[in-house]
Design a protein around this motif. Structure first.
Motif, PDB file in Angstrom:
ATOM      1  N   ARG A  40       0.843  -1.195   0.000  1.00  0.00           N
ATOM      2  CA  ARG A  40       0.000   0.000   0.000  1.00  0.00           C
ATOM      3  C   ARG A  40       0.879   1.247   0.000  1.00  0.00           C
ATOM      4  N   GLU A  41       0.278   2.377  -0.393  1.00  0.00           N
ATOM      5  CA  GLU A  41       0.941   3.662  -0.269  1.00  0.00           C
ATOM      6  C   GLU A  41       0.516   4.268   1.064  1.00  0.00           C
ATOM      7  N   GLY A  60      -4.334   3.329   8.062  1.00  0.00           N
ATOM      8  CA  GLY A  60      -5.330   3.851   7.130  1.00  0.00           C
ATOM      9  C   GLY A  60      -5.929   2.799   6.225  1.00  0.00           C
ATOM     10  N   TYR A  61      -5.385   1.578   6.252  1.00  0.00           N
ATOM     11  CA  TYR A  61      -5.922   0.469   5.472  1.00  0.00           C
ATOM     12  C   TYR A  61      -6.297  -0.670   6.417  1.00  0.00           C
ATOM     13  N   MET A  66      -2.171   3.768  14.468  1.00  0.00           N
ATOM     14  CA  MET A  66      -0.934   3.777  15.271  1.00  0.00           C
ATOM     15  C   MET A  66      -1.240   4.345  16.643  1.00  0.00           C
ATOM     16  N   VAL A  67      -0.592   3.760  17.654  1.00  0.00           N
ATOM     17  CA  VAL A  67      -0.885   4.089  19.050  1.00  0.00           C
ATOM     18  C   VAL A  67       0.415   4.139  19.835  1.00  0.00           C
ATOM     19  N   LEU A  68       0.490   5.061  20.790  1.00  0.00           N
ATOM     20  CA  LEU A  68       1.568   5.058  21.778  1.00  0.00           C
ATOM     21  C   LEU A  68       0.928   4.921  23.146  1.00  0.00           C
ATOM     22  N   SER A  96       2.708   0.989  18.729  1.00  0.00           N
ATOM     23  CA  SER A  96       1.939  -0.118  18.170  1.00  0.00           C
ATOM     24  C   SER A  96       1.255   0.312  16.877  1.00  0.00           C
ATOM     25  N   ILE A  97       1.272  -0.578  15.878  1.00  0.00           N
ATOM     26  CA  ILE A  97       0.446  -0.438  14.683  1.00  0.00           C
ATOM     27  C   ILE A  97      -0.505  -1.623  14.696  1.00  0.00           C
TER      28      ILE A  97
END
Length: 238
Positions: A40-41, A60-61, A66-68, A96-97
């Motif tokens: 993905r882009e 986004g897909y 994303m999280v901290l 984390s993703i």
């Protein structure tokens, strides 16, 4: 019973005890998991090659975000008893993703990087990042160094309502801390900060290769993660 029949029976039992041994719930869940990558882009992502197979998650897909997080937990001692001097509480931050809460499915996957741990439980996220994140090489957690290094973790969620493997909803963790990390590395290749009011924004790119071990199943080596890259953007209070 004839001697030949006796030895045949013993041989059959030995074969069954080795070949018919039931697989652990963790290994059953790993066997049921599939790792794949649809390119993905995306500006923020995790990607790598796990045991020769490409795996990636893009913000986004597929509802990945994303999280901290800041976490606190006990790192030693048999009982979670704060009055027990053998128990030590620590705090750390986790990049984390991962899928958004509403998108979690059985055997969903995500990737995390945990910072070194601090005894000061009141330390804020910004202070943790300023103390641990810098351009260049960073130390990786292994079997001998668990507290002051970075722990890389590929996580697999098990939902108890759909769990056919017997994990009872336990999350699987494949991580660096379970064994040796020879010929492994972790580096920050991009680090940008921007202050806006009371907020500080970090853009960080990690690059890494490491061995992953199955936590909770005797720390067995699961495999090798090569050409790993994680790019993430986080916001913290100054």
């Amino acid at each position: 019973m004839k001697l030949s029949t006796f030895f045949t029976s013993i041989a059959f039992l030995l074969i069954c005890s080795i070949g018919c041994k039931e697989e652990s719930p963790l290994m059953k869940a790993l066997d049921a998991s599939t790792f794949e990558c649809e390119e993905r882009e995306s500006d923020y992502f995790f990607e790598g090659t796990l045991n020769g197979e490409r795996v990636c998650y893009h913000v986004g897909y597929d509802d990945y975000e994303m999280v901290l997080r800041k976490s606190t937990g006990f790192t030693s001692g048999a009982l979670l008893d704060p009055d027990n001097p053998s128990v030590t509480s620590r705090t750390w931050a986790t990049f984390s993703i991962e899928p958004a809460d509403y998108a979690w499915e059985h055997l969903s996957q995500f990737f995390q990087i945990e910072t070194p741990k601090f005894s000061n439980l009141d330390i804020g996220k910004d202070s943790i990042l300023k103390s641990t994140i810098s351009l260049g090489k960073l130390p990786i957690t292994d079997e001998a160094n668990k507290g002051n290094n970075f722990n890389l973790k590929l996580m697999i969620l098990s939902k108890s309502s759909e769990d056919d493997e017997g994990l009872n909803g336990q999350t699987i963790s494949l991580q660096t801390s379970g064994g040796k990390q020879e010929n492994s590395h972790l580096s920050v290749t991009e680090l940008e900060t921007k202050d806006i009011g009371a907020k500080r924004f970090y853009t960080i790119t990690f690059e890494f290769s490491c061995d992953l071990y199955s936590f909770g199943d005797g720390n067995k080596k699961y495999g090798r993660l090569e050409d790993g890259k994680m790019r993430i953007w986080v916001e913290v209070d100054k």
